[in-house]
Motif scaffolding. Structure first.
Motif, PDB file in Angstrom:
ATOM      1  N   PHE A 171       0.884  -1.093  -0.170  1.00 14.47           N
ATOM      2  CA  PHE A 171      -0.057  -0.013  -0.021  1.00 14.47           C
ATOM      3  C   PHE A 171       1.001   1.383  -0.020  1.00 14.47           C
ATOM      4  N   ILE A 172       1.891   1.274  -0.480  1.00 11.89           N
ATOM      5  CA  ILE A 172       2.784   2.325  -0.712  1.00 11.89           C
ATOM      6  C   ILE A 172       2.068   3.659  -1.400  1.00 11.89           C
ATOM      7  N   ASP A 173       2.135   4.897  -1.035  1.00 17.82           N
ATOM      8  CA  ASP A 173       1.567   5.684  -1.327  1.00 17.82           C
ATOM      9  C   ASP A 173       2.592   6.478  -2.415  1.00 17.82           C
ATOM     10  N   ILE A 174       2.063   6.873  -3.483  1.00 18.56           N
ATOM     11  CA  ILE A 174       3.117   7.446  -4.606  1.00 18.56           C
ATOM     12  C   ILE A 174       2.660   8.777  -5.003  1.00 18.56           C
ATOM     13  N   GLY A 175       1.615   9.306  -4.344  1.00 15.92           N
ATOM     14  CA  GLY A 175       1.378  10.966  -4.389  1.00 15.92           C
ATOM     15  C   GLY A 175       0.055  11.079  -4.942  1.00 15.92           C
ATOM     16  N   ARG A 176      -0.571  12.072  -5.493  1.00 23.83           N
ATOM     17  CA  ARG A 176      -1.686  12.580  -5.945  1.00 23.83           C
ATOM     18  C   ARG A 176      -1.779  12.893  -7.361  1.00 23.83           C
ATOM     19  N   ILE A 177      -3.084  12.587  -7.667  1.00 25.68           N
ATOM     20  CA  ILE A 177      -3.616  13.110  -9.335  1.00 25.68           C
ATOM     21  C   ILE A 177      -3.163  14.508  -9.400  1.00 25.68           C
ATOM     22  N   SER A 178      -2.516  15.015  -9.997  1.00 25.46           N
ATOM     23  CA  SER A 178      -2.439  16.590 -10.433  1.00 25.46           C
ATOM     24  C   SER A 178      -3.018  17.178 -11.805  1.00 25.46           C
ATOM     25  N   SER A 179      -2.925  16.197 -12.579  1.00 27.08           N
ATOM     26  CA  SER A 179      -3.902  16.419 -13.983  1.00 27.08           C
ATOM     27  C   SER A 179      -4.037  15.142 -14.752  1.00 27.08           C
ATOM     28  N   ILE A 180      -5.196  15.273 -15.414  1.00 32.85           N
ATOM     29  CA  ILE A 180      -5.577  14.068 -16.373  1.00 32.85           C
ATOM     30  C   ILE A 180      -5.662  14.728 -17.623  1.00 32.85           C
ATOM     31  N   GLU A 181      -5.319  13.858 -18.706  1.00 37.00           N
ATOM     32  CA  GLU A 181      -5.547  14.394 -20.280  1.00 37.00           C
ATOM     33  C   GLU A 181      -6.283  13.185 -20.826  1.00 37.00           C
ATOM     34  N   ASN A 182      -7.340  13.490 -21.567  1.00 38.66           N
ATOM     35  CA  ASN A 182      -7.966  12.701 -22.528  1.00 38.66           C
ATOM     36  C   ASN A 182      -7.882  13.192 -23.894  1.00 38.66           C
ATOM     37  N   ASN A 183      -7.125  12.412 -24.745  1.00 39.52           N
ATOM     38  CA  ASN A 183      -6.844  12.782 -26.175  1.00 39.52           C
ATOM     39  C   ASN A 183      -6.158  14.346 -26.324  1.00 39.52           C
ATOM     40  N   HIS A 184      -5.289  14.277 -25.387  1.00 38.48           N
ATOM     41  CA  HIS A 184      -4.298  15.486 -25.207  1.00 38.48           C
ATOM     42  C   HIS A 184      -5.049  16.955 -24.593  1.00 38.48           C
ATOM     43  N   LYS A 185      -6.275  16.659 -24.218  1.00 40.08           N
ATOM     44  CA  LYS A 185      -7.062  17.650 -23.592  1.00 40.08           C
ATOM     45  C   LYS A 185      -7.192  17.637 -22.200  1.00 40.08           C
ATOM     46  N   PRO A 186      -7.031  18.650 -21.303  1.00 41.84           N
ATOM     47  CA  PRO A 186      -7.196  18.354 -19.849  1.00 41.84           C
ATOM     48  C   PRO A 186      -8.738  18.050 -19.349  1.00 41.84           C
ATOM     49  N   VAL A 187      -8.514  17.162 -18.566  1.00 43.71           N
ATOM     50  CA  VAL A 187     -10.138  16.909 -18.023  1.00 43.71           C
ATOM     51  C   VAL A 187      -9.895  16.913 -16.480  1.00 43.71           C
ATOM     52  N   ASP A 188     -11.254  16.898 -16.147  1.00 44.96           N
ATOM     53  CA  ASP A 188     -11.254  16.792 -14.220  1.00 44.96           C
ATOM     54  C   ASP A 188     -11.507  15.490 -13.890  1.00 44.96           C
ATOM     55  N   TYR A 189     -11.880  14.571 -14.847  1.00 42.20           N
ATOM     56  CA  TYR A 189     -12.142  13.206 -14.416  1.00 42.20           C
ATOM     57  C   TYR A 189     -12.240  12.461 -15.303  1.00 42.20           C
ATOM     58  N   ALA A 190     -12.076  10.860 -15.314  1.00 44.81           N
ATOM     59  CA  ALA A 190     -12.118   9.926 -16.137  1.00 44.81           C
ATOM     60  C   ALA A 190     -12.896   8.725 -15.673  1.00 44.81           C
ATOM     61  N   LYS A 191     -13.861   7.944 -16.343  1.00 45.39           N
ATOM     62  CA  LYS A 191     -14.493   6.879 -15.868  1.00 45.39           C
ATOM     63  C   LYS A 191     -13.995   5.794 -16.458  1.00 45.39           C
ATOM     64  N   LYS A 192     -14.556   4.543 -15.825  1.00 47.52           N
ATOM     65  CA  LYS A 192     -14.229   3.039 -16.277  1.00 47.52           C
ATOM     66  C   LYS A 192     -14.275   3.059 -17.707  1.00 47.52           C
ATOM     67  N   GLY A 193     -13.243   2.470 -18.336  1.00 48.61           N
ATOM     68  CA  GLY A 193     -13.165   2.276 -19.807  1.00 48.61           C
ATOM     69  C   GLY A 193     -12.411   3.212 -20.390  1.00 48.61           C
ATOM     70  N   GLN A 194     -12.092   4.502 -19.989  1.00 43.75           N
ATOM     71  CA  GLN A 194     -11.328   5.459 -20.664  1.00 43.75           C
ATOM     72  C   GLN A 194      -9.903   5.107 -20.431  1.00 43.75           C
ATOM     73  N   LYS A 195      -9.308   5.779 -21.541  1.00 47.40           N
ATOM     74  CA  LYS A 195      -7.639   5.552 -21.369  1.00 47.40           C
ATOM     75  C   LYS A 195      -7.041   7.107 -21.410  1.00 47.40           C
ATOM     76  N   VAL A 196      -6.469   7.286 -20.414  1.00 46.22           N
ATOM     77  CA  VAL A 196      -5.997   8.574 -20.076  1.00 46.22           C
ATOM     78  C   VAL A 196      -4.502   8.663 -19.758  1.00 46.22           C
ATOM     79  N   ALA A 197      -3.898  10.176 -19.972  1.00 47.97           N
ATOM     80  CA  ALA A 197      -2.574  10.408 -19.486  1.00 47.97           C
ATOM     81  C   ALA A 197      -2.805  10.951 -18.099  1.00 47.97           C
ATOM     82  N   ILE A 198      -2.177  10.478 -17.275  1.00 48.92           N
ATOM     83  CA  ILE A 198      -2.034  11.235 -15.847  1.00 48.92           C
ATOM     84  C   ILE A 198      -0.734  11.673 -15.366  1.00 48.92           C
TER      85      ILE A 198
END
Length: 260
Positions: A171-198
């Protein structure tokens, strides 16, 4: 007397609810009937007939200790004395006035909705939404802080600010999500089934910064680090925002983290 008994029977037995004031017994009955309908469903803790006086404000103020949002008076087709208005302002009791029942309800609903939004903003920092992520092959763009990865959202909902840990690595903590990108566009969230860059940013500067390849590997799943308090925050403020499937994931993670 029968009418009065009928009116008194509408008062919520729990003692929690708004205070209702109307000009006549008939209009009081009409208002109580409206508040009782399933679509409205506003509990009533006390009633009065005639202008709103200081004593009515005092009765409504009891809710300040029990359920603050109900420390309100719904005044239907009545006046409010200046003394009552002054006392209400001093104590923090909210008075809504209207001569149409629907307008009273609209005012109260807007007030409750606004309170909920304020609570959500206050709770946002402590809210941890459930998610399980899998790193995608050839999608490690930066190995150390900030760690940048391409991930598949296996389950749940991924949000900015989510603390991430690796259950397979104690259960090692590696940090917090500071940004998410979907198709090179910043988004606030991503749901099950989506592939994103974090982007994952280390949460504590004093701790050793975590690194891909040293502290976790490609096959390790990334999971939101929930806690007892974060579950309580979700229940209190975001109950309707999570689907049944997402709530099931909360229960699953609760067992994983051995949360009582």
């Amino acid at each position: 007397m029968d009418d009065m008994r009928n009116v008194m029977s509408r008062i919520d037995k729990s003692g929690e609810g708004v205070y209702v004031q109307a000009s006549t017994l008939g209009s009081l009955e009409a208002l109580l009937e409206f508040l009782k309908t399933p679509a409205v469903s506003i509990p009533v803790s006390g009633i009065g007939i005639g202008p709103v006086h200081k004593k009515d404000v005092m009765k409504a103020s009891v809710m300040l200790e029990r359920k603050k949002e109900y420390a309100t008076i719904l005044a239907f087709d009545v006046k409010v004395t200046p003394e009552a208005r002054e006392l209400a302002d001093d104590l923090g009791v909210t008075i809504f006035i209207a001569d149409i029942i629907y307008h009273l309800f609209d005012q109260f609903k807007a007030y409750i909705d606004n309170l909920k939004e304020e609570k959500k903003k206050e709770a946002a920092e402590d809210a941890v939404f459930p998610c399980v992520l899998q790193i995608m092959p050839n999608c490690v763009f930066n190995k150390k802080d900030p760690i940048i990865l391409g991930v598949d959202v296996i389950d749940g909902i991924l949000k900015i600010g989510t603390p991430i840990c690796i259950p397979q690595r104690e259960f090692i903590d590696i940090g917090r999500i500071s940004s998410i990108e979907n198709n090179h566009k910043p988004v606030d969230y991503a749901k099950k089934g989506q592939k994103v860059a974090i982007k994952i940013t280390g949460s504590n500067a004093e701790e050793q910064q975590k690194m891909f390849g040293r502290h976790f590997e490609m096959e390790d799943q990334l999971v939101s680090h929930i806690s007892r308090s974060s579950i309580d925050v979700l229940k209190a403020n975001y109950r309707d925002e999570l689907s049944n499937e997402e709530w099931k994931l909360v229960v699953k993670l609760k067992h994983l983290f051995k949360i009582q």
